[in-house]
Design an enzyme around this catalytic site. Sequence first.
Site, short mmCIF file in Angstrom:
data_model
loop_
_atom_site.label_atom_id
_atom_site.label_comp_id
_atom_site.label_asym_id
_atom_site.label_seq_id
_atom_site.Cartn_x
_atom_site.Cartn_y
_atom_site.Cartn_z
N ASP A 32 0.62 -1.02 0.01
CA ASP A 32 -0.11 -0.19 -0.10
C ASP A 32 0.85 1.54 0.16
O ASP A 32 1.93 1.32 0.63
CB ASP A 32 -0.90 0.57 1.42
CG ASP A 32 -2.20 -1.31 2.04
OD1 ASP A 32 -1.78 -2.18 0.93
OD2 ASP A 32 -1.92 -1.30 2.67
N GLU A 206 -10.50 -2.55 4.32
CA GLU A 206 -9.15 -2.50 4.91
C GLU A 206 -9.22 -1.48 4.08
O GLU A 206 -9.82 -0.98 3.11
CB GLU A 206 -8.30 -3.53 3.70
CG GLU A 206 -7.99 -4.58 4.44
CD GLU A 206 -5.98 -5.08 3.76
OE1 GLU A 206 -5.71 -5.98 4.79
OE2 GLU A 206 -6.93 -5.46 2.81
C1 FRU Z 1 -3.60 -4.20 2.80
C2 FRU Z 1 -3.58 -4.32 4.14
C3 FRU Z 1 -3.57 -3.28 5.46
C4 FRU Z 1 -2.26 -3.27 6.17
C5 FRU Z 1 -0.64 -3.77 5.12
C6 FRU Z 1 -0.39 -4.42 6.00
O1 FRU Z 1 -3.45 -3.79 1.42
O2 FRU Z 1 -3.48 -4.84 4.34
O3 FRU Z 1 -5.00 -3.29 5.51
O4 FRU Z 1 -2.27 -2.20 6.76
O5 FRU Z 1 -1.48 -4.04 4.21
O6 FRU Z 1 0.72 -4.74 4.97
#
Ligand code: FRU
Length: 480
Positions: A32, A206
Amino acid sequence: MNFDPSTLTVHPYAPHHRPELHFAPEKNWINDPNGLIFLNGQYHLFFQHNPFGTDWGHMSWGHAVSRDLLHWEELPVALPEDDEAMIFSGCCVLDFQNTSGLGTLEHPPLIALYTAHHDQTGLQTQNLAYSLDEGQNWAKYGVVLDEGIRDFRDPKVFWHENTQRWIMAVVLAEHRQVVLYASLDLKSWEKQSTFGPAGHTGGIWEVPELLELQDDAGQSHWVVKVDLNPGGPQGGSGCQYFVGQFDGQTFTPTQKARWLDYGKDFYAAITFANLEGRTVWLAWMNNWQYARTHTTGQYSGNMSLPRELYLLNTSEGLVLAQTPIRELDSLWEPIEVPSETQLRAVQHKDLLALKKAVLDLHVQMNSTDQSVYGLVLHCAGQLEWALEFDHLNHTLTLTRQGTVDEEGFQGQHTAPMVSMGVQDVRLILDHSSLEVFVDGGKLVFTEMFFPQEGESRLSMYARSGNVNVHVLHARTPPLV
Ligand code: FRU
């Protein structure tokens, strides 16, 4: 993120896959985008990063900066994991009134709010870190929001002018809920309301964001964007949004959920904070379905192009449209292509050939009612993808082929097509990515592909009906 390492396919590092304009790390894993913010002429991109390998793990915030949103310079890791916790996704704000007291009014602190994933317990808390030198050095302040629970993550914060408070959107992932909190100082947070489950709930939720946008009639609306995994429109992860109202405490949707992108590879988008006059976001160009089983050897993952957001009134209600940022317009040089091409069923015609798969193409295609036609890309003789407009079934289908055979990679990815007749299509290729913006960005497809090295050839076909293709522009970088 359930994952069996025996399924990992490491593809040899292919330099011709490395994008020119999309951010990709020098090496190792990213997911992300985090903490996007514009500060003193520079765009900051933080990102989920494993500094030690090409698979997910040791999550930390990597850091890159750019002056034009297209050319990025990678800087040292900004927030490394520590003995207690990994640093999961989150945001940055400029604390311009120094509400936190961590800087001064003259030198307001840059504040990062992120999820600390506590390795021993699996609990997730929202933590604060701050920087007094524009993101180069960071001090971890500690936990600011702890509900003693798991799957509580991805804070995105903004200053709410009407109530003079900071508002945080954060998810209860397993509950498919976005929770809103408010704060006067970014350090103590009070719960305001929850939104959801709603819309698409086929996976955990998310990376939420609550943002205000004006529509094309100048009316203000609020949008909740939240990703889900799995349960996306084409399998694996995906991105949805709700348009509604926000009264300072509660978000109330006024329309049903819509998909943000009908391709497979657009996840965890967030907007740049501190940007006046326009709203720009970017996403991780990947899908959790295969992100961890497909790596390119030296690095894994890249971001989408930054996109400008618009809320448009349409016959289907308000639609969040995305267009490539205008910085791209003055970057590349026009290439010679015939400005008009006519096709009749059943015909196939080459449009253009490129030494590398890098292209910004804008076309308008005018067809008869019953037409079915498409655009196809071959690289080194191999069919990589085809984009088919079907005016009989009112669909647009992106078929991804290529040679990558991870589960979920190849296939037909279809979207309903509202506007028929003239199709306005902007298509951007950057070595290993395809972004398609149809009808002014009301319908978007984002997908990766990993071609063999060699000539790229874009052609068109008509299965039924007649099509006239009018090229508005075709550009590539110099020396292609
Ligand atoms: C989304 C996610 C988020 C988390 C991060 C961990 O892709 O799963 O929810 O904070 O990636 O790398």
